[in-house]
Design a protein around this motif. Structure first.
Motif, PDB file in Angstrom:
ATOM      1  N   THR A 119       0.918  -1.248   0.189  1.00 26.59           N
ATOM      2  CA  THR A 119      -0.056   0.004   0.235  1.00 26.59           C
ATOM      3  C   THR A 119       0.958   1.277   0.183  1.00 26.59           C
ATOM      4  OG1 THR A 119      -0.189   0.163   2.429  1.00 26.59           O
ATOM      5  CG2 THR A 119      -1.831  -1.207   1.430  1.00 26.59           C
ATOM      6  N   VAL A 120       0.351   2.512  -0.414  1.00 22.01           N
ATOM      7  CA  VAL A 120       1.062   3.543  -0.470  1.00 22.01           C
ATOM      8  C   VAL A 120       0.222   4.829  -0.243  1.00 22.01           C
ATOM      9  CG1 VAL A 120       1.277   3.677  -2.916  1.00 22.01           C
ATOM     10  CG2 VAL A 120       3.177   4.886  -1.372  1.00 22.01           C
ATOM     11  N   TYR A 121       0.611   5.765   0.336  1.00 23.37           N
ATOM     12  CA  TYR A 121      -0.018   7.130   0.412  1.00 23.37           C
ATOM     13  C   TYR A 121       0.347   7.907  -0.592  1.00 23.37           C
ATOM     14  CZ  TYR A 121      -1.679  11.759   1.788  1.00 23.37           C
ATOM     15  OH  TYR A 121      -2.276  12.962   1.669  1.00 23.37           O
ATOM     16  N   PRO A 122      -0.133   8.350  -1.810  1.00 22.49           N
ATOM     17  CA  PRO A 122       0.351   9.217  -2.897  1.00 22.49           C
ATOM     18  C   PRO A 122       1.227  10.346  -2.381  1.00 22.49           C
ATOM     19  CG  PRO A 122      -1.746   8.357  -3.612  1.00 22.49           C
ATOM     20  CD  PRO A 122      -1.436   7.992  -2.022  1.00 22.49           C
ATOM     21  N   GLY A 123       0.772  10.869  -1.209  1.00 23.63           N
ATOM     22  CA  GLY A 123       1.213  12.274  -0.975  1.00 23.63           C
ATOM     23  C   GLY A 123       2.825  12.083  -0.376  1.00 23.63           C
ATOM     24  N   ILE A 124       3.194  10.958  -0.339  1.00 23.97           N
ATOM     25  CA  ILE A 124       4.864  10.806  -0.004  1.00 23.97           C
ATOM     26  C   ILE A 124       5.710  10.891  -1.539  1.00 23.97           C
ATOM     27  CG2 ILE A 124       4.570   9.418   1.988  1.00 23.97           C
ATOM     28  CD1 ILE A 124       5.789   7.072   0.640  1.00 23.97           C
ATOM     29  N   ILE A 151      -0.340  -0.126  -4.438  1.00 25.13           N
ATOM     30  CA  ILE A 151      -1.696   0.102  -4.285  1.00 25.13           C
ATOM     31  C   ILE A 151      -2.059   1.434  -3.465  1.00 25.13           C
ATOM     32  CG2 ILE A 151      -3.935  -1.020  -3.419  1.00 25.13           C
ATOM     33  CD1 ILE A 151      -2.511  -3.717  -3.567  1.00 25.13           C
ATOM     34  N   GLU A 152      -2.481   2.522  -4.117  1.00 24.67           N
ATOM     35  CA  GLU A 152      -2.581   3.759  -3.615  1.00 24.67           C
ATOM     36  C   GLU A 152      -3.878   3.805  -2.640  1.00 24.67           C
ATOM     37  OE1 GLU A 152      -2.557   6.464  -6.787  1.00 24.67           O
ATOM     38  OE2 GLU A 152      -0.311   6.267  -6.911  1.00 24.67           O
ATOM     39  N   CYS A 153      -3.511   4.346  -1.544  1.00 22.27           N
ATOM     40  CA  CYS A 153      -4.512   4.839  -0.619  1.00 22.27           C
ATOM     41  C   CYS A 153      -5.726   5.726  -1.280  1.00 22.27           C
ATOM     42  CB  CYS A 153      -4.073   5.586   0.563  1.00 22.27           C
ATOM     43  SG  CYS A 153      -5.299   6.050   1.851  1.00 22.27           S
ATOM     44  N   GLY A 154      -6.954   5.537  -1.256  1.00 19.80           N
ATOM     45  CA  GLY A 154      -8.003   6.168  -1.875  1.00 19.80           C
ATOM     46  C   GLY A 154      -8.249   5.825  -3.113  1.00 19.80           C
ATOM     47  N   ALA A 155      -7.529   4.868  -3.683  1.00 22.83           N
ATOM     48  CA  ALA A 155      -7.583   4.477  -5.084  1.00 22.83           C
ATOM     49  C   ALA A 155      -6.707   5.560  -5.923  1.00 22.83           C
ATOM     50  CB  ALA A 155      -8.890   4.023  -5.589  1.00 22.83           C
ATOM     51  N   GLY A 156      -6.002   6.540  -5.089  1.00 20.82           N
ATOM     52  CA  GLY A 156      -5.150   7.480  -6.055  1.00 20.82           C
ATOM     53  C   GLY A 156      -5.973   8.863  -5.946  1.00 20.82           C
TER      54      GLY A 156
END
Length: 414
Positions: A290-295, A338-343
């Protein structure tokens, strides 16, 4: 289950996991003391406990033995003579009670509790002036000053964040880190786990990779076990670069029991919604994170390895995306992020606040998630990840997810 510790990955089948079931420690403070006690909301305890029980039932259903920190510590006191006195010698100074009369009253109150489980829960739950018998000694300014305190004045702060067992300790391989916490209110939590690791018959003798009395703070939410020889550690608000330097030196040049050969230090933004590396990135399968796109925009990373001279640590800066860095660390040709909030930036921001990226793998491709993060969960499901969905109306108020609430003690090898 085997004694000792064994964690070489984030995704190996979870066989034993340590948690703390929230109790009085979660609610025993006034609203005006939230910041002082390091808590963020007025919890509904009965619901929080119910959610926690459902969460641990999911873990048991997946084949994990669930052990409770409070039970392990009580067992330690029951079985090991002198361990409770040693605990008190460390716990009381960490409580930072400045008034000597009040400190003595707290010691006497705790010492009067004979049942060790009750003792542990009281030490975690906190004490007010009204709970204490304050000694009045002639000529003691501390005692006279205590007379001015109101009955509802907090003396021993409760430990409301302690249901996040991920932070005070980090199991790495067959040993554990005893972390120095960023908020001094949480440093007492480490003493509970340190006592278990030093004295409980099932864990005594395990190597300890980091001393919580260090000058530099580091927290378990920033520590990811990539494989038996590789760690990833977040450089965050809660984890200092100097702490990573010291940990790497301990792992590379310590007793010789460490298996770690390389440490990837990954810098993440400072912010309350992403306080640790595991709030922006967790592994869910062999080749999926998983990943948060903000980083993406703020990423910097370094690779630390053992140097040639005694105590030397070599450091190189790594260029690349988070995906490329994880591919290097894992040795896998292609990692799926796999992006948090589906990107979607709006959904990602909302669900990141409720730890959409903070998952707990119970086996490769099988993870526990909070039910409220529906967009992220749907993205995980569409990526082929099996979901164990935990209730989260109350537990999420503490700003931590399923990984935050657990400290694996044993995982199968992958």
């Amino acid at each position: 289950m085997s004694k000792g510790l064994n964690v070489h990955s984030e995704i190996g089948a979870l066989k034993k996991v340590c948690v703390h079931r929230p109790g009085l420690d979660l609610v025993n403070m006034k609203a005006e003391d939230f910041e002082r006690a390091w808590i963020h909301d007025a919890f509904y305890l009965e619901y929080a406990q119910r959610e926690h029980d459902e969460f641990t039932d999911l873990l048991r259903g997946a084949g994990a033995e669930v052990v409770y920190m409070e039970d392990l510590l009580a067992e330690t006191f029951d079985q090991v003579e002198g361990s409770r006195a040693e605990f008190m010698s460390k716990f009381v100074p960490e409580a930072k009670i400045e008034n000597l009369a009040l400190r003595q009253a707290v010691v006497e109150k705790l010492d009067s509790i004979k049942d060790n489980k009750e003792f542990v829960l009281t030490a975690m739950g906190g004490l007010y002036v009204r709970d204490l018998e304050i000694p009045h000694v002639g000529g003691s300014l501390a005692a006279m000053d205590s007379d001015e305190l109101k009955p509802d004045e907090m003396v021993l702060f409760p430990m409301p964040a302690s249901y996040f067992s991920r932070d005070p300790i980090a199991v790495v391989g067959k040993g554990a880190m005893m972390n120095r916490m960023y908020w001094h209110q949480r440093n007492r939590e480490v003493v509970f786990y340190e006592t278990i690791m030093r004295h409980h018959p099932d864990y005594a003798g395990a190597p300890l990779w980091y001393d919580h009395n260090s000058d530099w703070h580091i927290e378990g939410g920033d520590v990811l076990n990539i494989n038996a020889t590789t760690l990833a550690i977040g450089i965050s608000e809660r984890t200092q670069t100097a702490a990573i330097d010291q940990l790497a030196k301990n792992l590379f040049w310590g007793t010789g029991e460490s298996e770690i050969e390389q440490v990837f230090a990954i810098k993440i933004p400072h912010g309350y919604a992403y306080m640790h590396l595991d709030t922006v990135c967790t592994q869910v399968d062999y080749d999926k994170f998983t990943v948060y796109p903000g980083i993406y925009e703020t990423l910097r990373a370094y690779r630390l390895t053992k140097g040639d001279s005694d105590g030397e640590v070599c450091i190189e800066e790594i260029e690349g995306t988070i995906q490329q860095i994880l591919e290097m660390a894992t040795g896998i040709d292609h990692i799926t992020m796999i992006e948090c909030g589906a990107g979607d930036p709006i959904e990602a921001s909302r669900e990141q606040w409720n730890d959409g990226s903070n998952t707990l793998a119970v086996a490769p491709g099988k993870v526990c998630v909070y039910e409220r993060n529906v967009v992220t969960n749907d993205a995980l499901y569409k990526a082929g990840v099996e979901l164990l969905v935990a209730p989260s109306e109350e537990l999420s108020r503490g700003r931590g997810g399923p990984r935050c609430m657990t400290m694996p003690f044993w995982r199968e090898e992958i």
